[in-house]
Motif scaffolding. Sequence first.
Motif, PDB file in Angstrom:
ATOM      1  N   ASN A 140       0.814  -1.218   0.000  1.00 41.03           N
ATOM      2  CA  ASN A 140       0.000   0.000   0.000  1.00 41.03           C
ATOM      3  C   ASN A 140       0.848   1.269   0.000  1.00 41.03           C
ATOM      4  O   ASN A 140       0.338   2.336  -0.327  1.00 41.03           O
ATOM      5  CB  ASN A 140      -0.930   0.031   1.215  1.00 41.03           C
ATOM      6  CG  ASN A 140      -2.062  -0.954   1.075  1.00 41.03           C
ATOM      7  OD1 ASN A 140      -2.280  -1.532   0.014  1.00 41.03           O
ATOM      8  ND2 ASN A 140      -2.779  -1.176   2.160  1.00 41.03           N
ATOM      9  N   ILE A 141       2.097   1.156   0.411  1.00 40.47           N
ATOM     10  CA  ILE A 141       2.962   2.337   0.467  1.00 40.47           C
ATOM     11  C   ILE A 141       3.833   2.453  -0.775  1.00 40.47           C
ATOM     12  O   ILE A 141       3.902   3.497  -1.392  1.00 40.47           O
ATOM     13  CB  ILE A 141       3.867   2.305   1.710  1.00 40.47           C
ATOM     14  CG1 ILE A 141       3.042   2.459   2.958  1.00 40.47           C
ATOM     15  CG2 ILE A 141       4.891   3.417   1.655  1.00 40.47           C
ATOM     16  CD1 ILE A 141       3.858   2.487   4.204  1.00 40.47           C
ATOM     17  N   LEU A 142       4.518   1.367  -1.123  1.00 43.76           N
ATOM     18  CA  LEU A 142       5.467   1.427  -2.226  1.00 43.76           C
ATOM     19  C   LEU A 142       4.739   1.558  -3.557  1.00 43.76           C
ATOM     20  O   LEU A 142       3.758   0.872  -3.806  1.00 43.76           O
ATOM     21  CB  LEU A 142       6.357   0.185  -2.240  1.00 43.76           C
ATOM     22  CG  LEU A 142       7.296   0.049  -1.047  1.00 43.76           C
ATOM     23  CD1 LEU A 142       8.085  -1.242  -1.150  1.00 43.76           C
ATOM     24  CD2 LEU A 142       8.238   1.235  -0.940  1.00 43.76           C
ATOM     25  N   SER A 143       5.253   2.423  -4.376  1.00 41.02           N
ATOM     26  CA  SER A 143       4.659   2.654  -5.680  1.00 41.02           C
ATOM     27  C   SER A 143       5.007   1.519  -6.635  1.00 41.02           C
ATOM     28  O   SER A 143       6.144   1.065  -6.691  1.00 41.02           O
ATOM     29  CB  SER A 143       5.176   3.973  -6.247  1.00 41.02           C
ATOM     30  OG  SER A 143       4.742   4.138  -7.569  1.00 41.02           O
ATOM     31  N   THR A 144       4.022   1.073  -7.395  1.00 42.88           N
ATOM     32  CA  THR A 144       4.280   0.039  -8.397  1.00 42.88           C
ATOM     33  C   THR A 144       4.612   0.661  -9.748  1.00 42.88           C
ATOM     34  O   THR A 144       5.133  -0.003 -10.623  1.00 42.88           O
ATOM     35  CB  THR A 144       3.059  -0.879  -8.559  1.00 42.88           C
ATOM     36  OG1 THR A 144       1.922  -0.073  -8.888  1.00 42.88           O
ATOM     37  CG2 THR A 144       2.796  -1.640  -7.281  1.00 42.88           C
ATOM     38  N   VAL A 145       4.309   1.943  -9.912  1.00 40.30           N
ATOM     39  CA  VAL A 145       4.565   2.624 -11.180  1.00 40.30           C
ATOM     40  C   VAL A 145       6.009   3.116 -11.241  1.00 40.30           C
ATOM     41  O   VAL A 145       6.722   2.875 -12.195  1.00 40.30           O
ATOM     42  CB  VAL A 145       3.588   3.810 -11.364  1.00 40.30           C
ATOM     43  CG1 VAL A 145       3.876   4.543 -12.655  1.00 40.30           C
ATOM     44  CG2 VAL A 145       2.163   3.313 -11.326  1.00 40.30           C
ATOM     45  N   GLU A 146       6.433   3.819 -10.208  1.00 40.24           N
ATOM     46  CA  GLU A 146       7.784   4.360 -10.167  1.00 40.24           C
ATOM     47  C   GLU A 146       8.732   3.339  -9.558  1.00 40.24           C
ATOM     48  O   GLU A 146       8.304   2.450  -8.830  1.00 40.24           O
ATOM     49  CB  GLU A 146       7.801   5.637  -9.319  1.00 40.24           C
ATOM     50  CG  GLU A 146       6.923   6.730  -9.871  1.00 40.24           C
ATOM     51  CD  GLU A 146       6.914   7.939  -8.974  1.00 40.24           C
ATOM     52  OE1 GLU A 146       7.761   8.045  -8.072  1.00 40.24           O
ATOM     53  OE2 GLU A 146       6.040   8.791  -9.165  1.00 40.24           O
ATOM     54  N   PRO A 147      10.030   3.485  -9.811  1.00 38.94           N
ATOM     55  CA  PRO A 147      10.980   2.583  -9.154  1.00 38.94           C
ATOM     56  C   PRO A 147      10.889   2.736  -7.643  1.00 38.94           C
ATOM     57  O   PRO A 147      10.657   3.822  -7.126  1.00 38.94           O
ATOM     58  CB  PRO A 147      12.338   3.069  -9.660  1.00 38.94           C
ATOM     59  CG  PRO A 147      12.058   3.897 -10.866  1.00 38.94           C
ATOM     60  CD  PRO A 147      10.664   4.422 -10.723  1.00 38.94           C
ATOM     61  N   ALA A 148      11.057   1.626  -6.934  1.00 42.59           N
ATOM     62  CA  ALA A 148      10.917   1.632  -5.474  1.00 42.59           C
ATOM     63  C   ALA A 148      12.035   2.412  -4.796  1.00 42.59           C
ATOM     64  O   ALA A 148      11.959   2.685  -3.617  1.00 42.59           O
ATOM     65  CB  ALA A 148      10.887   0.209  -4.948  1.00 42.59           C
ATOM     66  N   MET A 149      13.093   2.779  -5.538  1.00 47.05           N
ATOM     67  CA  MET A 149      14.184   3.546  -4.939  1.00 47.05           C
ATOM     68  C   MET A 149      13.724   4.946  -4.544  1.00 47.05           C
ATOM     69  O   MET A 149      14.292   5.560  -3.663  1.00 47.05           O
ATOM     70  CB  MET A 149      15.353   3.658  -5.921  1.00 47.05           C
ATOM     71  CG  MET A 149      15.962   2.322  -6.289  1.00 47.05           C
ATOM     72  SD  MET A 149      16.918   1.611  -4.971  1.00 47.05           S
ATOM     73  CE  MET A 149      18.513   2.232  -5.399  1.00 47.05           C
ATOM     74  N   LYS A 150      12.690   5.458  -5.202  1.00 47.41           N
ATOM     75  CA  LYS A 150      12.168   6.778  -4.865  1.00 47.41           C
ATOM     76  C   LYS A 150      11.301   6.649  -3.621  1.00 47.41           C
ATOM     77  O   LYS A 150      10.526   5.707  -3.492  1.00 47.41           O
ATOM     78  CB  LYS A 150      11.339   7.346  -6.007  1.00 47.41           C
ATOM     79  CG  LYS A 150      12.152   7.732  -7.209  1.00 47.41           C
ATOM     80  CD  LYS A 150      11.277   8.424  -8.220  1.00 47.41           C
ATOM     81  CE  LYS A 150      12.118   8.903  -9.392  1.00 47.41           C
ATOM     82  NZ  LYS A 150      11.298   9.641 -10.355  1.00 47.41           N
ATOM     83  N   PRO A 151      11.398   7.606  -2.711  1.00 46.96           N
ATOM     84  CA  PRO A 151      10.554   7.527  -1.514  1.00 46.96           C
ATOM     85  C   PRO A 151       9.067   7.674  -1.861  1.00 46.96           C
ATOM     86  O   PRO A 151       8.702   8.470  -2.711  1.00 46.96           O
ATOM     87  CB  PRO A 151      11.019   8.707  -0.664  1.00 46.96           C
ATOM     88  CG  PRO A 151      12.246   9.225  -1.291  1.00 46.96           C
ATOM     89  CD  PRO A 151      12.309   8.734  -2.687  1.00 46.96           C
ATOM     90  N   CYS A 152       8.254   6.890  -1.196  1.00 45.15           N
ATOM     91  CA  CYS A 152       6.802   6.970  -1.327  1.00 45.15           C
ATOM     92  C   CYS A 152       6.239   7.299   0.055  1.00 45.15           C
ATOM     93  O   CYS A 152       6.759   6.832   1.067  1.00 45.15           O
ATOM     94  CB  CYS A 152       6.240   5.641  -1.816  1.00 45.15           C
ATOM     95  SG  CYS A 152       6.876   5.127  -3.409  1.00 45.15           S
TER      96      CYS A 152
END
Length: 196
Positions: free
Chosen positions: A102-114
Amino acid sequence: MVSSPGTKVLEINLISAQDLQRPKASVRRLKTYVVIWMDPSYKLRTQVDQIGGNNPTWNDRFLFRVTPEYLASVTSGFSVAIFAVGTFRDHLVGTVRILVSNILSTVEPAMKPCFSAVQVRRQSGRFQGVLNVGARVVDEFYFPAWHKVPAIGLHDLMLKVEKQRRRNKLGLSSGENSLSESSKTTSSLPSPDDDR
Protein backbone atom coordinates in the motif's frame (compact mmCIF):
# COMPACT_ATOMS: atom_id res chain seq x y z
CA MET A 1 21.67 -12.62 10.53
CA VAL A 2 23.23 -13.70 7.28
CA SER A 3 21.88 -12.04 4.17
CA SER A 4 20.92 -14.05 1.12
CA PRO A 5 21.57 -13.07 -2.50
CA GLY A 6 19.13 -10.43 -3.73
CA THR A 7 18.37 -9.15 -0.25
CA LYS A 8 17.09 -5.57 -0.20
CA VAL A 9 16.78 -2.96 2.49
CA LEU A 10 13.35 -1.51 3.22
CA GLU A 11 13.75 1.97 4.68
CA ILE A 12 10.77 3.15 6.74
CA ASN A 13 10.54 6.78 7.82
CA LEU A 14 8.12 7.44 10.68
CA ILE A 15 7.58 11.13 10.05
CA SER A 16 4.81 12.49 12.26
CA ALA A 17 1.23 12.15 13.45
CA GLN A 18 -1.72 14.52 13.77
CA ASP A 19 -4.70 14.68 16.07
CA LEU A 20 -3.70 11.87 18.42
CA GLN A 21 -6.07 11.15 21.29
CA ARG A 22 -4.67 11.16 24.80
CA PRO A 23 -4.85 7.79 26.56
CA LYS A 24 -7.48 7.43 29.28
CA ALA A 25 -4.77 7.49 31.94
CA SER A 26 -4.01 11.01 33.06
CA VAL A 27 -0.99 12.33 31.18
CA ARG A 28 -0.15 15.98 31.76
CA ARG A 29 1.60 16.69 28.50
CA LEU A 30 1.47 14.17 25.67
CA LYS A 31 5.02 13.01 24.94
CA THR A 32 5.02 10.19 22.45
CA TYR A 33 7.28 7.66 20.78
CA VAL A 34 6.66 4.91 18.25
CA VAL A 35 7.59 1.22 18.34
CA ILE A 36 7.94 -0.46 14.95
CA TRP A 37 8.41 -4.12 14.01
CA MET A 38 8.09 -6.66 11.23
CA ASP A 39 9.00 -9.53 13.51
CA PRO A 40 7.50 -9.22 17.03
CA SER A 41 10.70 -10.64 18.52
CA TYR A 42 12.71 -7.64 17.28
CA LYS A 43 11.19 -4.21 17.89
CA LEU A 44 12.71 -0.76 17.40
CA ARG A 45 11.60 2.63 18.64
CA THR A 46 11.83 6.31 17.78
CA GLN A 47 13.05 9.11 19.95
CA VAL A 48 10.45 10.68 22.28
CA ASP A 49 8.76 13.78 20.89
CA GLN A 50 8.80 16.22 23.80
CA ILE A 51 6.99 19.23 22.34
CA GLY A 52 4.49 18.14 19.67
CA GLY A 53 1.70 17.06 22.03
CA ASN A 54 -1.20 15.70 19.95
CA ASN A 55 0.77 16.41 16.75
CA PRO A 56 4.20 14.82 17.33
CA THR A 57 7.11 14.74 14.87
CA TRP A 58 9.71 11.96 15.06
CA ASN A 59 11.26 11.79 11.59
CA ASP A 60 13.16 8.62 12.52
CA ARG A 61 14.25 6.11 9.88
CA PHE A 62 14.51 2.37 10.24
CA LEU A 63 16.22 -0.14 7.99
CA PHE A 64 14.82 -3.66 7.60
CA ARG A 65 16.54 -6.43 5.66
CA VAL A 66 13.91 -8.02 3.38
CA THR A 67 13.78 -10.51 0.53
CA PRO A 68 12.32 -9.82 -2.94
CA GLU A 69 9.57 -12.35 -2.09
CA TYR A 70 8.61 -10.29 0.95
CA LEU A 71 8.34 -7.14 -1.16
CA ALA A 72 6.27 -8.94 -3.82
CA SER A 73 3.73 -10.35 -1.35
CA VAL A 74 0.49 -8.39 -0.96
CA THR A 75 0.24 -9.44 2.70
CA SER A 76 3.72 -8.29 3.80
CA GLY A 77 3.65 -5.44 6.24
CA PHE A 78 4.88 -3.94 9.46
CA SER A 79 3.26 -2.91 12.71
CA VAL A 80 3.47 0.39 14.52
CA ALA A 81 2.39 1.21 18.07
CA ILE A 82 2.32 4.77 19.42
CA PHE A 83 2.94 5.20 23.14
CA ALA A 84 2.57 8.15 25.52
CA VAL A 85 5.27 8.47 28.17
CA GLY A 86 3.75 8.07 31.62
CA THR A 87 5.05 8.59 35.14
CA PHE A 88 5.12 4.92 36.14
CA ARG A 89 4.46 3.18 32.83
CA ASP A 90 3.87 4.14 29.25
CA HIS A 91 0.36 4.09 27.77
CA LEU A 92 -0.75 2.88 24.36
CA VAL A 93 -2.18 5.70 22.22
CA GLY A 94 -2.92 3.62 19.13
CA THR A 95 -1.70 1.05 16.63
CA VAL A 96 -1.34 0.77 12.87
CA ARG A 97 -0.71 -2.23 10.61
CA ILE A 98 0.71 -1.08 7.28
CA LEU A 99 0.96 -3.26 4.19
CA VAL A 100 4.14 -2.62 2.24
CA SER A 101 2.23 -2.93 -1.04
CA ASN A 102 0.00 0.00 0.00
CA ILE A 103 2.96 2.34 0.47
CA LEU A 104 5.47 1.43 -2.23
CA SER A 105 4.66 2.65 -5.68
CA THR A 106 4.28 0.04 -8.40
CA VAL A 107 4.57 2.62 -11.18
CA GLU A 108 7.78 4.36 -10.17
CA PRO A 109 10.98 2.58 -9.15
CA ALA A 110 10.92 1.63 -5.47
CA MET A 111 14.18 3.55 -4.94
CA LYS A 112 12.17 6.78 -4.86
CA PRO A 113 10.55 7.53 -1.51
CA CYS A 114 6.80 6.97 -1.33
CA PHE A 115 4.64 8.53 1.36
CA SER A 116 1.33 7.63 2.94
CA ALA A 117 -0.97 8.87 5.69
CA VAL A 118 -2.74 6.10 7.61
CA GLN A 119 -5.34 6.23 10.35
CA VAL A 120 -4.36 5.30 13.90
CA ARG A 121 -6.62 2.77 15.63
CA ARG A 122 -7.24 3.37 19.34
CA GLN A 123 -7.69 0.52 21.83
CA SER A 124 -11.45 0.98 21.59
CA GLY A 125 -11.26 0.11 17.89
CA ARG A 126 -12.19 3.59 16.73
CA PHE A 127 -9.89 5.60 14.48
CA GLN A 128 -8.38 8.78 15.91
CA GLY A 129 -5.43 10.51 14.35
CA VAL A 130 -3.21 10.04 11.32
CA LEU A 131 0.33 8.64 11.05
CA ASN A 132 2.55 9.93 8.23
CA VAL A 133 4.96 7.31 6.89
CA GLY A 134 7.53 7.18 4.11
CA ALA A 135 9.14 4.10 2.58
CA ARG A 136 11.61 3.12 -0.11
CA VAL A 137 13.66 0.11 -1.12
CA VAL A 138 17.41 0.28 -1.58
CA ASP A 139 20.03 -2.28 -2.45
CA GLU A 140 21.65 -3.86 0.58
CA PHE A 141 24.74 -2.07 1.84
CA TYR A 142 27.37 -3.06 4.32
CA PHE A 143 28.06 -1.72 7.78
CA PRO A 144 30.09 -3.90 10.15
CA ALA A 145 27.27 -4.05 12.73
CA TRP A 146 24.44 -4.36 10.20
CA HIS A 147 25.05 -8.07 9.48
CA LYS A 148 24.31 -8.98 13.12
CA VAL A 149 20.71 -7.73 13.24
CA PRO A 150 17.57 -8.00 11.04
CA ALA A 151 16.71 -4.31 11.48
CA ILE A 152 18.25 -1.14 12.84
CA GLY A 153 17.25 2.42 13.52
CA LEU A 154 19.26 4.90 11.48
CA HIS A 155 19.72 6.99 14.62
CA ASP A 156 21.30 3.99 16.39
CA LEU A 157 23.47 3.24 13.38
CA MET A 158 24.78 6.81 13.24
CA LEU A 159 25.57 6.70 16.97
CA LYS A 160 27.56 3.49 16.42
CA VAL A 161 29.50 5.05 13.55
CA GLU A 162 30.30 8.11 15.68
CA LYS A 163 31.42 5.95 18.63
CA GLN A 164 33.63 3.91 16.28
CA ARG A 165 35.15 7.11 14.87
CA ARG A 166 35.94 8.34 18.40
CA ARG A 167 37.48 4.98 19.33
CA ASN A 168 39.67 5.02 16.24
CA LYS A 169 40.92 8.49 17.20
CA LEU A 170 41.73 7.25 20.72
CA GLY A 171 43.25 3.99 19.44
CA LEU A 172 40.79 1.70 21.28
CA SER A 173 39.79 -1.71 19.97
CA SER A 174 36.58 -1.90 17.95
CA GLY A 175 35.24 -5.20 19.29
CA GLU A 176 34.28 -4.09 22.79
CA ASN A 177 30.61 -3.22 22.27
CA SER A 178 28.49 -4.82 19.60
CA LEU A 179 25.38 -3.28 18.10
CA SER A 180 23.19 -6.13 19.28
CA GLU A 181 23.92 -5.17 22.90
CA SER A 182 22.65 -1.63 22.44
CA SER A 183 19.81 -2.33 20.02
CA LYS A 184 16.35 -1.87 21.42
CA THR A 185 14.66 -5.25 21.48
CA THR A 186 11.37 -6.58 22.71
CA SER A 187 12.53 -7.05 26.29
CA SER A 188 13.04 -3.33 26.85
CA LEU A 189 9.94 -2.06 25.02
CA PRO A 190 6.32 -2.11 26.11
CA SER A 191 3.90 -4.29 24.22
CA PRO A 192 0.70 -2.90 22.68
CA ASP A 193 -1.10 -5.51 24.78
CA ASP A 194 0.21 -4.01 28.07
CA ASP A 195 -2.65 -1.48 28.41
CA ARG A 196 -5.42 -3.95 27.73
